[in-house]
Design a protein around this motif. Sequence first.
Motif, short mmCIF file in Angstrom:
data_model
loop_
_atom_site.label_atom_id
_atom_site.label_comp_id
_atom_site.label_asym_id
_atom_site.label_seq_id
_atom_site.Cartn_x
_atom_site.Cartn_y
_atom_site.Cartn_z
N TYR B 106 -1.37 6.98 -2.19
CA TYR B 106 -0.31 7.38 -3.14
C TYR B 106 0.68 8.30 -2.43
O TYR B 106 1.89 8.14 -2.54
CB TYR B 106 -0.92 8.07 -4.36
CG TYR B 106 0.12 8.50 -5.37
CD1 TYR B 106 0.65 7.58 -6.28
CD2 TYR B 106 0.58 9.81 -5.40
CE1 TYR B 106 1.61 7.96 -7.19
CE2 TYR B 106 1.55 10.20 -6.32
CZ TYR B 106 2.07 9.28 -7.21
OH TYR B 106 3.02 9.64 -8.10
N GLY B 107 0.12 9.23 -1.66
CA GLY B 107 0.97 10.16 -0.91
C GLY B 107 1.91 9.44 0.02
O GLY B 107 3.10 9.74 0.10
N ILE B 108 1.38 8.46 0.73
CA ILE B 108 2.22 7.75 1.71
C ILE B 108 3.24 6.85 1.00
O ILE B 108 4.41 6.81 1.38
CB ILE B 108 1.34 6.91 2.66
CG1 ILE B 108 0.52 7.84 3.55
CG2 ILE B 108 2.19 5.99 3.52
CD1 ILE B 108 -0.43 7.14 4.48
N ALA B 182 -8.91 0.16 4.28
CA ALA B 182 -8.53 0.12 2.87
C ALA B 182 -7.17 0.74 2.64
O ALA B 182 -6.47 0.40 1.69
CB ALA B 182 -9.57 0.85 2.03
N LEU B 183 -6.80 1.68 3.54
CA LEU B 183 -5.61 2.46 3.29
C LEU B 183 -4.34 1.62 3.20
O LEU B 183 -3.59 1.70 2.23
CB LEU B 183 -5.46 3.52 4.38
CG LEU B 183 -4.33 4.51 4.16
CD1 LEU B 183 -4.60 5.35 2.94
CD2 LEU B 183 -4.16 5.41 5.38
N TRP B 184 -4.13 0.76 4.20
CA TRP B 184 -2.85 0.04 4.25
C TRP B 184 -2.69 -0.97 3.13
O TRP B 184 -1.62 -1.03 2.51
CB TRP B 184 -2.63 -0.57 5.64
CG TRP B 184 -2.60 0.52 6.65
CD1 TRP B 184 -3.47 0.73 7.67
CD2 TRP B 184 -1.70 1.64 6.68
NE1 TRP B 184 -3.18 1.88 8.34
CE2 TRP B 184 -2.10 2.47 7.77
CE3 TRP B 184 -0.62 2.05 5.92
CZ2 TRP B 184 -1.44 3.65 8.10
CZ3 TRP B 184 0.03 3.22 6.26
CH2 TRP B 184 -0.37 4.01 7.33
N PRO B 185 -3.75 -1.72 2.78
CA PRO B 185 -3.59 -2.58 1.60
C PRO B 185 -3.27 -1.78 0.34
O PRO B 185 -2.48 -2.22 -0.50
CB PRO B 185 -4.94 -3.27 1.47
CG PRO B 185 -5.53 -3.22 2.83
CD PRO B 185 -5.01 -1.98 3.48
N MET B 186 -3.86 -0.58 0.23
CA MET B 186 -3.60 0.19 -0.98
C MET B 186 -2.19 0.79 -0.98
O MET B 186 -1.54 0.89 -2.02
CB MET B 186 -4.66 1.28 -1.15
CG MET B 186 -5.93 0.67 -1.74
SD MET B 186 -7.30 1.79 -1.82
CE MET B 186 -6.68 3.01 -2.93
N VAL B 187 -1.73 1.19 0.20
CA VAL B 187 -0.34 1.66 0.29
C VAL B 187 0.58 0.54 -0.17
O VAL B 187 1.50 0.74 -0.97
CB VAL B 187 0.00 2.08 1.74
CG1 VAL B 187 1.50 2.28 1.89
CG2 VAL B 187 -0.75 3.34 2.11
N ALA B 188 0.29 -0.68 0.30
CA ALA B 188 1.11 -1.84 -0.10
C ALA B 188 1.06 -2.04 -1.60
O ALA B 188 2.09 -2.27 -2.25
CB ALA B 188 0.63 -3.09 0.63
N PHE B 190 0.49 0.17 -3.94
CA PHE B 190 1.27 1.21 -4.60
C PHE B 190 2.76 0.95 -4.46
O PHE B 190 3.55 1.23 -5.35
CB PHE B 190 0.95 2.60 -4.02
CG PHE B 190 -0.17 3.29 -4.74
CD1 PHE B 190 -0.07 3.56 -6.09
CD2 PHE B 190 -1.32 3.66 -4.07
CE1 PHE B 190 -1.09 4.19 -6.76
CE2 PHE B 190 -2.36 4.29 -4.74
CZ PHE B 190 -2.25 4.56 -6.08
N LYS B 191 3.14 0.43 -3.30
CA LYS B 191 4.57 0.22 -3.07
C LYS B 191 5.13 -0.86 -3.97
O LYS B 191 6.26 -0.77 -4.43
CB LYS B 191 4.81 -0.16 -1.60
CG LYS B 191 4.94 1.05 -0.71
CD LYS B 191 5.62 0.72 0.59
CE LYS B 191 5.83 1.98 1.39
NZ LYS B 191 5.51 1.82 2.80
N LYS B 303 13.46 -8.57 -4.33
CA LYS B 303 13.99 -7.41 -3.62
C LYS B 303 12.99 -6.26 -3.68
O LYS B 303 12.36 -6.03 -4.71
CB LYS B 303 15.28 -6.96 -4.29
CG LYS B 303 16.48 -7.75 -3.85
CD LYS B 303 17.75 -7.10 -4.37
CE LYS B 303 18.74 -8.15 -4.78
NZ LYS B 303 19.32 -7.95 -6.07
N PRO B 304 12.83 -5.55 -2.58
CA PRO B 304 11.98 -4.36 -2.64
C PRO B 304 12.68 -3.35 -3.55
O PRO B 304 13.86 -3.08 -3.40
CB PRO B 304 11.93 -3.88 -1.20
CG PRO B 304 13.08 -4.51 -0.53
CD PRO B 304 13.41 -5.76 -1.28
N LYS B 305 11.92 -2.85 -4.51
CA LYS B 305 12.57 -1.94 -5.45
C LYS B 305 12.70 -0.56 -4.81
O LYS B 305 11.87 -0.13 -4.04
CB LYS B 305 11.74 -1.85 -6.72
CG LYS B 305 11.75 -3.14 -7.50
CD LYS B 305 11.14 -2.90 -8.86
CE LYS B 305 10.68 -4.18 -9.47
NZ LYS B 305 9.42 -4.67 -8.90
#
Lengths: 373, 566
Positions: B106-108, B182-188, B190-191, B303-305
């Motif tokens: 979430y932070g990232i 797990a981190l990068w899939p979760m960052v994705a 959240f994004k 589009k990326p929001k």
Amino acid sequence: MGAVVIEQLTKDFSGVTVLQNIELDIKEGEFFALLGPSGCGKTTTMRCIAGFEQPTTGKIKIGGKVVNEVEPNKRNCGMVFQSYALFPHMNVFDNVAYSLNIKQLKASNPIKKIGVYTRMLNSKLVKYSKAIEDKVMNILEYVELADHATKLTSELSGGQQQRVALARALVMEPEVLLMDEPLSNLDQKLRHTMRNTIRKIQQELKITTIFVTHDQEEAMSMADRVAVMKDGEILQIGTPTDLYSNPQTPFIADFVGTSNILSGNIIRKENGISFVEVGDQQVKSTSDVDKKDVQIVIRPESIIVLDKNSQDYDNYFEGEVKLSTYLGSIVRYDITVGEYNLVADTTYESGNNILQEGAKVKLGVSPERVLLI
Amino acid sequence: MKRFKKSLTGIGIVKFLIYLFFIMFLIIPLISVFLVSFTDEPINLFGSLISLDTLQTTIAQFKSSTLDNFRAVFSNSNYLDALLNSLFLSFIVSIVVLLICVPISYGIARTKMPFKKTISALCTIPLIVPTFISGYAFIIMFGRSGWATYIYQSMGGDGLLLDPYSFTGIAIVQIFFFFPYALWPMVAAFKISDVSLEEASRNMGAKSWLTFITVTFPLVIPGMLSTALVIFAVSFSDFGTPIILAPTDLNLLVVSAYREISGFFNWGGAAILTVIMIAVAGFVFWLQHLFSKGKNYDSVSGKPKQVKLNDNKLLTVSLSVFSGLVVLVPLLAMITVFIQSIATTWGKDPLPTGYTLAHYKTIFTSSLGNIQNSVVLALGALILSIIVATFVSYFVVRQKSSTLDFMTTIPLIVPGIAFGIALIQTFNAAPLQLTGTAVILIIAYSIRRLPYMVRSTVGTMRSIKADIEEAAVNLGASTLTAAITIIGPLMLPGIAAGSILVFITVIKETSISILMAPAEWAPMSLAIFQNILRAEYYSAAAMSIILVVLVLVLQGIANWFTRKQS
Ligand SMILES: Nc1ncnc2c1ncn2[C@@H]1O[C@H](COP(=O)(O)OP(=O)(O)OP(=O)(O)O)[C@@H](O)[C@H]1O
Ligand SMILES: [Mg+2]
């Protein structure tokens, strides 16, 4: 250069028939167009000629020789792909020289072979012979690309890439030139220029050319003869004028140019004139058919929009303008006549009034211009 | 007959050979290990094909096959223990990893957390280090004479802060070294989760924490479940940490299977444990597939929001501190290994008594062979996987061979130790007595890492349109010439990218190396493992640093390469 003859060609893809009884007789040096809507089997026909698809049944002859069992790399058909299929890792010169490299490869001893292979992988390492160099530069000059020989193909514009693809196919002096919608990736203006370029080259080299397109204007303006295809079958083969004035089915009448097509019944024939009942109107036609239920085809330019005090026409209707479209040299009217909609074209001369929506008009068509199918 | 003749072209023969390769070295070993779990003794399938005697023996073995091993799973408390412990370990690890990753990701993804770049960069450390080195690092940090223990005791603590040789120790190492998976899939997740919903919630007056719990969080739950299953699988198949840290009274599947085969030569026991491992791994893979179906976060289009990043001071600072603490652990672990490698002696003190390069010198004089072995084996595996993967991608993309596509995913599912056991017992006897040779080791490495190579080459092959190849053929080239002059050069970037990945993972490979490498072919990983077992910690540390540096350099080259590509 060779004639291409296709006899009884059928092609199934896992049980689904996509080509049925294709018969073609393309003469030496002819510019022949395959015209039809998307998915009708144009590309498949062409791929059968090039050898990328094996016919389910039927024979394909190039230059009088049956080629069904000949490998695609030995057929000597130059093909211009819709996507051009240029080799992205090679420059323009190397792209065009590819088939010459292959020819040299086949004629060389093992040591020289390695040299040719090396050159195909990196042309900086092994030099081309003078003969190849001249030949490639000649053809590049011919398509006006000599200045771009050392560029990568990705650095060229669409029209230039198109000409590289053409040069690459021409340099091998193929018996037949096959082109699959070569212009569909170009913009409107470039397409017109390239039409002329291709036609000019074809005329000069007198090379048998098969040209696939779904654009009727392209086919009609370039080809000596056109075959109209639909759902894997050939409907009609003829010269462009022949197809335009004598379409054998309503589909062709509609596909080749714009047509007004109406259904009607022949009620009687007199002195070579058929009287056709269309709804509550009656239409006279000089064309003669042997059935009662007919389709009436009238080209938009055959409908004359009459001014009030004009001479009589044998076919005469009254209607109302629904829409008028100014198309440069002509004005196109959509007109309702009773329950029918007709399209009529009139040549536009400056100073003429364009009829507005709602205007009442009288229309005349001479019976010679009414085609019954 | 005509059809047969037609397929007897050059490319047809190649396809046959590729199938033969997979059937011999992947399918038959897996089938054979399954059969052995019934026969209780190794069977010789290849021998049965050529010798009548062997065939009769095999048939006799089948006749006397039993279900004892399967019963043993429930009656032999060791086996059942191993299964339950392994499942429990992987469960705990995946849950804790998720909990840790929620705030960090979430932070990232959603905040203006300070030091975001640094934290992200440090998150790659755990991915570089082979797990048995991480486990070993924890021994020198938290062991009886570790500096962490020293600090703990000097602050008045009693005994050990954390016993690395325990279930907890293993779990903690896995948590801190697997969380980046797990981190990068979760960052994705959240994004891309729908920001407009959150805004709607906030507009309606909800507090941000309420928005998070009621809107943001539920949106990423499907992604999180599938991520948790990935961690479960990684933890379940991990051999490096347990083999270093598991105490003798702690049964775990991977360790028990290893002990059965290399300690007791109990073929039946090893086979049944292997079968269980594969069954669990297969089930998890299937579940994960189910969850992630239709939720491909990479390929979300549109589009990326523009996300409004949260910049609440209190929140961002505490997120940053938390993330920093998490990434600090692997960093400290590696620093500890490095200090150990240059220490003269390092007893129960915060720092060594002196510094020296002697351990590196020793390695370059006496253990150079191990480094060479690693490189030679990795190169061998690399060449083999390039050849196989290039043709596989040709068949998968151009001929739509779904069988080959499926076969190349199997190595992703089967845990390394299970695959190793299957190979050992299949190639244990003539006519194909390959166990204990470098050949089978190279084959094992290459099959195990083939999915990476195939993924890369299939991607490139897909981007080469079929008509480019046809154009070459149309211009007179044979299929083979077209392959050499057109497809080959265009495939190079894909092959290069896959190569580095294969090379790195083979050098890091633990389970296959420890299980299968013969003494004269011992690679670095096996040498480090044996040094740790012999408590030669200084040379183990130096060799570990060399291995990590090697991986880092290769990774750097790979990154440079991908940047140049795009
Ligand atoms: N390899 C194939 N396998 C199965 N069906 C195919 C294959 N190639 C073509 N078809 C089918 O054959 C029919 C004719 O395709 P073809 O590509 O010849 O059409 P086309 O006239 O060239 O169309 P377009 O103008 O869109 O290029 C289509 O219905 C297509 O789906
Ligand atoms: Mg087509």
